[in-house]
Design a protein around this motif. Sequence first.
Motif, PDB file in Angstrom:
ATOM      1  N   GLY A  11       0.098  -7.710 -17.464  1.00  0.00           N
ATOM      2  CA  GLY A  11      -0.963  -7.254 -16.837  1.00  0.00           C
ATOM      3  C   GLY A  11      -0.927  -5.671 -17.443  1.00  0.00           C
ATOM      4  N   HIS A  12      -2.172  -5.009 -17.196  1.00  0.00           N
ATOM      5  CA  HIS A  12      -2.484  -3.698 -17.769  1.00  0.00           C
ATOM      6  C   HIS A  12      -1.674  -2.767 -17.223  1.00  0.00           C
ATOM      7  CE1 HIS A  12      -5.560  -4.968 -20.528  1.00  0.00           C
ATOM      8  NE2 HIS A  12      -6.238  -5.481 -19.698  1.00  0.00           N
ATOM      9  N   SER A  13      -1.481  -1.496 -17.645  1.00  0.00           N
ATOM     10  CA  SER A  13      -0.929  -0.388 -16.909  1.00  0.00           C
ATOM     11  C   SER A  13      -1.553  -0.207 -15.747  1.00  0.00           C
ATOM     12  CB  SER A  13      -1.021   0.762 -17.984  1.00  0.00           C
ATOM     13  OG  SER A  13      -0.331   1.977 -17.454  1.00  0.00           O
ATOM     14  N   GLY A  14      -0.655  -0.007 -14.557  1.00  0.00           N
ATOM     15  CA  GLY A  14      -1.357   0.129 -13.363  1.00  0.00           C
ATOM     16  C   GLY A  14      -1.644  -1.164 -12.528  1.00  0.00           C
ATOM     17  N   ALA A  15      -1.379  -2.179 -13.233  1.00  0.00           N
ATOM     18  CA  ALA A  15      -1.615  -3.538 -12.309  1.00  0.00           C
ATOM     19  C   ALA A  15      -0.818  -3.884 -11.481  1.00  0.00           C
ATOM     20  CB  ALA A  15      -1.665  -4.836 -13.504  1.00  0.00           C
ATOM     21  N   GLY A  16       0.369  -3.256 -11.242  1.00  0.00           N
ATOM     22  CA  GLY A  16       1.430  -3.513 -10.283  1.00  0.00           C
ATOM     23  C   GLY A  16       2.443  -4.162 -10.516  1.00  0.00           C
ATOM     24  N   LYS A  17       2.870  -4.186 -11.899  1.00  0.00           N
ATOM     25  CA  LYS A  17       4.170  -4.883 -12.343  1.00  0.00           C
ATOM     26  C   LYS A  17       5.669  -4.151 -11.989  1.00  0.00           C
ATOM     27  CE  LYS A  17       3.039  -4.446 -16.750  1.00  0.00           C
ATOM     28  NZ  LYS A  17       1.836  -3.576 -16.812  1.00  0.00           N
ATOM     29  N   SER A  18       5.319  -2.889 -12.062  1.00  0.00           N
ATOM     30  CA  SER A  18       6.649  -2.183 -11.626  1.00  0.00           C
ATOM     31  C   SER A  18       6.798  -2.239  -9.938  1.00  0.00           C
ATOM     32  CB  SER A  18       6.742  -0.829 -12.010  1.00  0.00           C
ATOM     33  OG  SER A  18       6.579  -0.452 -13.243  1.00  0.00           O
ATOM     34  N   THR A  19       5.801  -2.081  -9.302  1.00  0.00           N
ATOM     35  CA  THR A  19       5.729  -2.225  -7.975  1.00  0.00           C
ATOM     36  C   THR A  19       6.449  -3.322  -7.602  1.00  0.00           C
ATOM     37  OG1 THR A  19       3.879  -0.919  -7.565  1.00  0.00           O
ATOM     38  CG2 THR A  19       4.288  -2.339  -5.765  1.00  0.00           C
ATOM     39  N   LEU A  20       6.002  -4.518  -8.163  1.00  0.00           N
ATOM     40  CA  LEU A  20       6.405  -6.009  -7.635  1.00  0.00           C
ATOM     41  C   LEU A  20       8.025  -6.082  -7.959  1.00  0.00           C
ATOM     42  CD1 LEU A  20       4.725  -9.368  -8.544  1.00  0.00           C
ATOM     43  CD2 LEU A  20       7.172  -9.172  -8.928  1.00  0.00           C
ATOM     44  N   ARG A  53       0.947  -0.995   0.053  1.00  0.00           N
ATOM     45  CA  ARG A  53      -0.007   0.078  -0.143  1.00  0.00           C
ATOM     46  C   ARG A  53       0.927   1.251   0.130  1.00  0.00           C
ATOM     47  NH1 ARG A  53      -5.175   1.192   2.760  1.00  0.00           N
ATOM     48  NH2 ARG A  53      -5.037  -0.912   3.985  1.00  0.00           N
ATOM     49  N   TYR A  54       0.624   2.018  -0.919  1.00  0.00           N
ATOM     50  CA  TYR A  54       1.478   3.350  -0.980  1.00  0.00           C
ATOM     51  C   TYR A  54       1.075   4.400  -0.036  1.00  0.00           C
ATOM     52  CZ  TYR A  54       4.083   1.846  -5.098  1.00  0.00           C
ATOM     53  OH  TYR A  54       4.807   0.924  -6.117  1.00  0.00           O
ATOM     54  N   GLU A  55       1.790   5.323   0.239  1.00  0.00           N
ATOM     55  CA  GLU A  55       1.528   6.294   1.208  1.00  0.00           C
ATOM     56  C   GLU A  55       0.049   7.221   0.902  1.00  0.00           C
ATOM     57  OE1 GLU A  55       5.383   6.665   1.234  1.00  0.00           O
ATOM     58  OE2 GLU A  55       4.245   5.073   2.243  1.00  0.00           O
ATOM     59  N   ASN A  56      -0.442   7.323  -0.189  1.00  0.00           N
ATOM     60  CA  ASN A  56      -1.705   7.858  -0.704  1.00  0.00           C
ATOM     61  C   ASN A  56      -2.643   7.062  -0.313  1.00  0.00           C
ATOM     62  OD1 ASN A  56      -1.698   5.926  -2.698  1.00  0.00           O
ATOM     63  ND2 ASN A  56      -1.329   7.732  -4.095  1.00  0.00           N
ATOM     64  N   GLY A  57      -2.470   5.680   0.150  1.00  0.00           N
ATOM     65  CA  GLY A  57      -3.458   4.501   0.381  1.00  0.00           C
ATOM     66  C   GLY A  57      -3.850   3.628  -0.689  1.00  0.00           C
ATOM     67  N   HIS A  58      -3.315   3.993  -1.611  1.00  0.00           N
ATOM     68  CA  HIS A  58      -3.376   2.962  -2.838  1.00  0.00           C
ATOM     69  C   HIS A  58      -2.790   1.723  -2.719  1.00  0.00           C
ATOM     70  CE1 HIS A  58      -4.625   2.084  -7.131  1.00  0.00           C
ATOM     71  NE2 HIS A  58      -3.555   1.405  -7.027  1.00  0.00           N
ATOM     72  N   GLU A  59      -3.621   0.642  -2.743  1.00  0.00           N
ATOM     73  CA  GLU A  59      -3.298  -0.805  -2.839  1.00  0.00           C
ATOM     74  C   GLU A  59      -2.683  -1.352  -3.875  1.00  0.00           C
ATOM     75  OE1 GLU A  59      -3.268  -3.402  -0.222  1.00  0.00           O
ATOM     76  OE2 GLU A  59      -4.881  -2.895   1.293  1.00  0.00           O
ATOM     77  N   ALA A  60      -1.477  -1.213  -4.259  1.00  0.00           N
ATOM     78  CA  ALA A  60      -0.829  -1.542  -5.289  1.00  0.00           C
ATOM     79  C   ALA A  60      -0.612  -2.997  -5.675  1.00  0.00           C
ATOM     80  CB  ALA A  60       0.480  -1.073  -5.785  1.00  0.00           C
ATOM     81  N   LEU A  61      -0.733  -3.918  -4.446  1.00  0.00           N
ATOM     82  CA  LEU A  61      -0.300  -5.333  -4.600  1.00  0.00           C
ATOM     83  C   LEU A  61      -1.323  -5.756  -3.628  1.00  0.00           C
ATOM     84  CD1 LEU A  61       3.492  -6.070  -5.320  1.00  0.00           C
ATOM     85  CD2 LEU A  61       1.431  -6.150  -7.099  1.00  0.00           C
TER      86      LEU A  61
HETATM   87  P1  ADP Z   1       2.344  -1.161 -13.684  1.00  0.00           P
HETATM   88  O1  ADP Z   1       3.975  -1.426 -13.643  1.00  0.00           O
HETATM   89  O2  ADP Z   1       1.807  -2.412 -13.821  1.00  0.00           O
HETATM   90  O3  ADP Z   1       2.059  -0.178 -14.758  1.00  0.00           O
HETATM   91  P2  ADP Z   1       2.710   0.218 -11.131  1.00  0.00           P
HETATM   92  O4  ADP Z   1       3.243  -0.905 -10.165  1.00  0.00           O
HETATM   93  O5  ADP Z   1       3.526   1.198 -11.823  1.00  0.00           O
HETATM   94  O6  ADP Z   1       1.797  -0.617 -12.298  1.00  0.00           O
HETATM   95  O7  ADP Z   1       1.475   0.977 -10.216  1.00  0.00           O
HETATM   96  C1  ADP Z   1       0.327   0.023  -9.614  1.00  0.00           C
HETATM   97  C2  ADP Z   1      -0.619   0.956  -9.097  1.00  0.00           C
HETATM   98  O8  ADP Z   1       0.150   1.752  -7.906  1.00  0.00           O
HETATM   99  C3  ADP Z   1      -1.101   2.125 -10.057  1.00  0.00           C
HETATM  100  O9  ADP Z   1      -2.346   2.689  -9.500  1.00  0.00           O
HETATM  101  C4  ADP Z   1      -0.268   3.408  -9.751  1.00  0.00           C
HETATM  102  O10 ADP Z   1      -0.855   4.711  -9.916  1.00  0.00           O
HETATM  103  C5  ADP Z   1       0.072   3.320  -8.225  1.00  0.00           C
HETATM  104  N1  ADP Z   1       1.622   3.740  -7.797  1.00  0.00           N
HETATM  105  C6  ADP Z   1       2.677   3.546  -8.339  1.00  0.00           C
HETATM  106  N2  ADP Z   1       3.636   3.973  -7.629  1.00  0.00           N
HETATM  107  C7  ADP Z   1       3.077   4.684  -6.682  1.00  0.00           C
HETATM  108  C8  ADP Z   1       3.571   5.722  -5.763  1.00  0.00           C
HETATM  109  N3  ADP Z   1       4.989   6.022  -5.632  1.00  0.00           N
HETATM  110  N4  ADP Z   1       2.744   6.081  -4.781  1.00  0.00           N
HETATM  111  C9  ADP Z   1       1.348   6.040  -5.071  1.00  0.00           C
HETATM  112  N5  ADP Z   1       0.652   5.195  -5.896  1.00  0.00           N
HETATM  113  C10 ADP Z   1       1.641   4.540  -6.498  1.00  0.00           C
END
Ligand code: ADP
Length: 222
Positions: free
Chosen positions: A35-44, A10-18
């Motif tokens: 996965g689509h853009s925003g699915a969480g690939k980069s986060t993983l 969960r990112y600081e803004n509350g978004h549950e990325a994984l």
């Molecule tokens: P992908 O690589 O699949 O496009 P990301 O892992 O970049 O997905 O992002 C997953 C979700 O987390 C998206 O909704 C994105 O907006 C959000 N997100 C990514 N990085 C941050 C961050 N540093 N703070 C808040 N939200 C984030």
Amino acid sequence: MIQFTNVFKRYENGHEALQNVNFTLQEGEMAFLTGHSGAGKSTLLKLIMRMEVATRGQVMIDGLHLSQLGKRHIPFLRRKIGVVFQDHQLLFDRSVYDNVALPLIIEGMDPKDIAKRVRAALDKVGLLSKEQFTPIMLSGGEQQRVGIARAVVNKPPILLADEPTGNLDPKLSAEIMQLFRQFNAVGVTVLIASHDLNLIGRMGQRMLALTEGSITHDGAPR
Ligand code: ADP
Ligand code: ADP
């Protein structure tokens, strides 16, 4: 080699990325993450590199529990992981040789050993003859090969790539994928994030699919 157990981010803004991500990549395995853009690939991928920390659950990389890894040990983790980026992040005012040598210089390796390793890496990606060129003189596919040579120059056991063919046409993309396969064939564990389902289908490797932060497929490509 890579193990996620009930991982939430969960990112600081509350978004549950994984959300509750579970998977294991054995040593020497190769898989795609889609996965689509925003699915969480980069986060993983960032969790694997310890650029971000899991909110809950456990990430284990080559026996290291990342939630318990002190700051001092992060460089030790990073040396295990070669990373290839979509935009390859090369230094455009330095030669191909210097770009590939950089991780070894940072490690403090002996210059004689550096020359040997850099040439071995450039040889593997087919760019030995262009070591004195600057990246501007290279095609997009060649630039990505330099990025790959830099990622593998210290022989990491793990190779990660984030959309490595995002800027390349299908033929060049296939060639880059063959390079990843070659490194996998000598035992490197490879994880490639890509949204190119055609390419993934042709590779016939294990596919992990993320949908809004959850793994919704793990197996043969769909
Ligand atoms: P992908 O690589 O699949 O496009 P990301 O892992 O970049 O997905 O992002 C997953 C979700 O987390 C998206 O909704 C994105 O907006 C959000 N997100 C990514 N990085 C941050 C961050 N540093 N703070 C808040 N939200 C984030
Ligand atoms: P050396 O300088 O030790 O002789 P080589 O370049 O000849 O190194 O590589 C020895 C072997 O290690 C090769 O078969 C090479 O493909 C393999 N290898 C294992 N892991 C990696 C890696 N991450 N990157 C590049 N080569 C690797």
